[in-house]
Design a protein around this motif. Sequence first.
Motif, PDB file in Angstrom:
ATOM      1  N   SER A 151     -36.576  25.438  -9.895  1.00 36.05           N
ATOM      2  CA  SER A 151     -36.656  26.724  -9.188  1.00 36.05           C
ATOM      3  C   SER A 151     -36.268  27.868 -10.111  1.00 36.05           C
ATOM      4  O   SER A 151     -36.923  28.916 -10.143  1.00 36.05           O
ATOM      5  CB  SER A 151     -35.757  26.716  -7.956  1.00 36.05           C
ATOM      6  N   TRP A 152     -35.180  27.676 -10.851  1.00 37.09           N
ATOM      7  CA  TRP A 152     -34.742  28.709 -11.787  1.00 37.09           C
ATOM      8  C   TRP A 152     -35.798  28.937 -12.869  1.00 37.09           C
ATOM      9  O   TRP A 152     -36.061  30.079 -13.252  1.00 37.09           O
ATOM     10  CB  TRP A 152     -33.422  28.309 -12.436  1.00 37.09           C
ATOM     11  N   LEU A 177     -39.721  33.835  -1.244  1.00 35.28           N
ATOM     12  CA  LEU A 177     -39.811  33.751   0.214  1.00 35.28           C
ATOM     13  C   LEU A 177     -40.166  32.338   0.654  1.00 35.28           C
ATOM     14  O   LEU A 177     -39.660  31.850   1.667  1.00 35.28           O
ATOM     15  CB  LEU A 177     -40.840  34.750   0.742  1.00 35.28           C
ATOM     16  N   ALA A 178     -41.025  31.664  -0.100  1.00 35.85           N
ATOM     17  CA  ALA A 178     -41.400  30.291   0.234  1.00 35.85           C
ATOM     18  C   ALA A 178     -40.188  29.366   0.203  1.00 35.85           C
ATOM     19  O   ALA A 178     -40.010  28.523   1.087  1.00 35.85           O
ATOM     20  CB  ALA A 178     -42.468  29.793  -0.739  1.00 35.85           C
ATOM     21  N   ILE A 179     -39.333  29.534  -0.805  1.00 33.87           N
ATOM     22  CA  ILE A 179     -38.140  28.699  -0.921  1.00 33.87           C
ATOM     23  C   ILE A 179     -37.165  28.986   0.218  1.00 33.87           C
ATOM     24  O   ILE A 179     -36.654  28.071   0.875  1.00 33.87           O
ATOM     25  CB  ILE A 179     -37.442  28.931  -2.278  1.00 33.87           C
ATOM     26  N   ASP A 180     -36.889  30.253   0.475  1.00 30.95           N
ATOM     27  CA  ASP A 180     -35.914  30.617   1.497  1.00 30.95           C
ATOM     28  C   ASP A 180     -36.406  30.293   2.906  1.00 30.95           C
ATOM     29  O   ASP A 180     -35.642  29.811   3.740  1.00 30.95           O
ATOM     30  CB  ASP A 180     -35.585  32.112   1.412  1.00 30.95           C
ATOM     31  N   GLU A 190     -50.316  26.799 -10.673  1.00 34.15           N
ATOM     32  CA  GLU A 190     -50.070  27.548 -11.911  1.00 34.15           C
ATOM     33  C   GLU A 190     -48.579  27.595 -12.238  1.00 34.15           C
ATOM     34  O   GLU A 190     -48.184  27.438 -13.396  1.00 34.15           O
ATOM     35  CB  GLU A 190     -50.620  28.970 -11.773  1.00 34.15           C
ATOM     36  N   TRP A 191     -47.761  27.823 -11.216  1.00 31.23           N
ATOM     37  CA  TRP A 191     -46.313  27.948 -11.436  1.00 31.23           C
ATOM     38  C   TRP A 191     -45.709  26.653 -11.972  1.00 31.23           C
ATOM     39  O   TRP A 191     -44.947  26.673 -12.933  1.00 31.23           O
ATOM     40  CB  TRP A 191     -45.608  28.339 -10.144  1.00 31.23           C
ATOM     41  N   VAL A 192     -46.036  25.535 -11.314  1.00 32.63           N
ATOM     42  CA  VAL A 192     -45.414  24.273 -11.731  1.00 32.63           C
ATOM     43  C   VAL A 192     -45.941  23.826 -13.092  1.00 32.63           C
ATOM     44  O   VAL A 192     -45.197  23.269 -13.901  1.00 32.63           O
ATOM     45  CB  VAL A 192     -45.610  23.167 -10.670  1.00 32.63           C
ATOM     46  N   SER A 219     -43.903  21.196  -1.644  1.00 28.64           N
ATOM     47  CA  SER A 219     -42.720  21.063  -2.499  1.00 28.64           C
ATOM     48  C   SER A 219     -41.788  22.248  -2.275  1.00 28.64           C
ATOM     49  O   SER A 219     -40.560  22.086  -2.214  1.00 28.64           O
ATOM     50  CB  SER A 219     -43.135  21.006  -3.972  1.00 28.64           C
ATOM     51  N   LEU A 220     -42.378  23.446  -2.141  1.00 25.99           N
ATOM     52  CA  LEU A 220     -41.564  24.637  -1.938  1.00 25.99           C
ATOM     53  C   LEU A 220     -40.922  24.595  -0.550  1.00 25.99           C
ATOM     54  O   LEU A 220     -39.776  25.015  -0.379  1.00 25.99           O
ATOM     55  CB  LEU A 220     -42.413  25.894  -2.098  1.00 25.99           C
ATOM     56  N   ARG A 221     -41.652  24.108   0.437  1.00 26.20           N
ATOM     57  CA  ARG A 221     -41.099  23.988   1.792  1.00 26.20           C
ATOM     58  C   ARG A 221     -39.931  23.011   1.820  1.00 26.20           C
ATOM     59  O   ARG A 221     -38.934  23.213   2.527  1.00 26.20           O
ATOM     60  CB  ARG A 221     -42.198  23.531   2.746  1.00 26.20           C
ATOM     61  N   ARG A 222     -40.008  21.957   1.020  1.00 28.50           N
ATOM     62  CA  ARG A 222     -39.002  20.904   1.044  1.00 28.50           C
ATOM     63  C   ARG A 222     -37.791  21.207   0.168  1.00 28.50           C
ATOM     64  O   ARG A 222     -36.732  20.609   0.343  1.00 28.50           O
ATOM     65  CB  ARG A 222     -39.615  19.581   0.576  1.00 28.50           C
ATOM     66  N   THR A 223     -37.944  22.130  -0.798  1.00 20.75           N
ATOM     67  CA  THR A 223     -36.923  22.318  -1.834  1.00 20.75           C
ATOM     68  C   THR A 223     -35.540  22.623  -1.266  1.00 20.75           C
ATOM     69  O   THR A 223     -34.566  21.904  -1.511  1.00 20.75           O
ATOM     70  CB  THR A 223     -37.356  23.418  -2.816  1.00 20.75           C
ATOM     71  N   LYS A 224     -35.402  23.705  -0.524  1.00 18.30           N
ATOM     72  CA  LYS A 224     -34.093  24.100  -0.026  1.00 18.30           C
ATOM     73  C   LYS A 224     -33.585  23.121   1.027  1.00 18.30           C
ATOM     74  O   LYS A 224     -32.380  22.835   1.095  1.00 18.30           O
ATOM     75  CB  LYS A 224     -34.141  25.514   0.554  1.00 18.30           C
TER      76      LYS A 224
END
Length: 210
Positions: free
Chosen positions: A33-34, A54-57, A143-145, A159-164
């Motif tokens: 994430s960082w 926003l996706a992570i939070d 692209e990000w990953v 993956s972003l939904r599950r991260t936090k």
Amino acid sequence: MGYSRFDPAIQARAAWNAGKTVGTKRPLTQKHSWAIGFHLDRKGWLRDKALFDLAIDSKLRGCDLVKIKIGDVVAGADVRTRAIVIQQKTSRPVQFELTADVRATLLSWLERRCGSITDYLFPSRIDHAGHMSTRQYARLVDEWVTAIGLRKSEYGTHSLRRTKAAMIYRATGNIRAIQILLGHTKIENTVRYLGVDVEDALLLAERTEI
């Protein structure tokens, strides 16, 4: 017309999932994430950074994330500390927090994006009155990953939904809290989503002293 596995022609057809990674996508680690956040900041991609944060939070599904309107996250001249949306899949409301860093990124994006409270937060490139498509969101995540050296076959929008959610679960072991945060109707769905197994249960038990 259908196909039978006994048809001669079908023998030469590759399976639909040949060479693909199927199943649940991995959550990002804090380090990942960082790294993505640093990459987006360095590139100066403010929209992408706001979308990623926003996706992570929010822990929202992609179909709900892209439909967020400015009014969903703004109250007066400030970004809300908490927001609520109606999920497309369940038609039930789900609430999420917006941390200080994410509010700052959203505020910077809104100052550049402008618009009214009825406009979508992340507009479509083609129809400016519409919202970003889930396909475009998925391409951006790829692209990000890829930019930080991860395989896009192993990571996606989920993956972003599950991260936090995964980080909170590892820190607390509170599945009921995760169920509420993800907006799941059944706790069994949350258990499957997190991939909770016997080993997880035993580790939690070992950390608990009476």
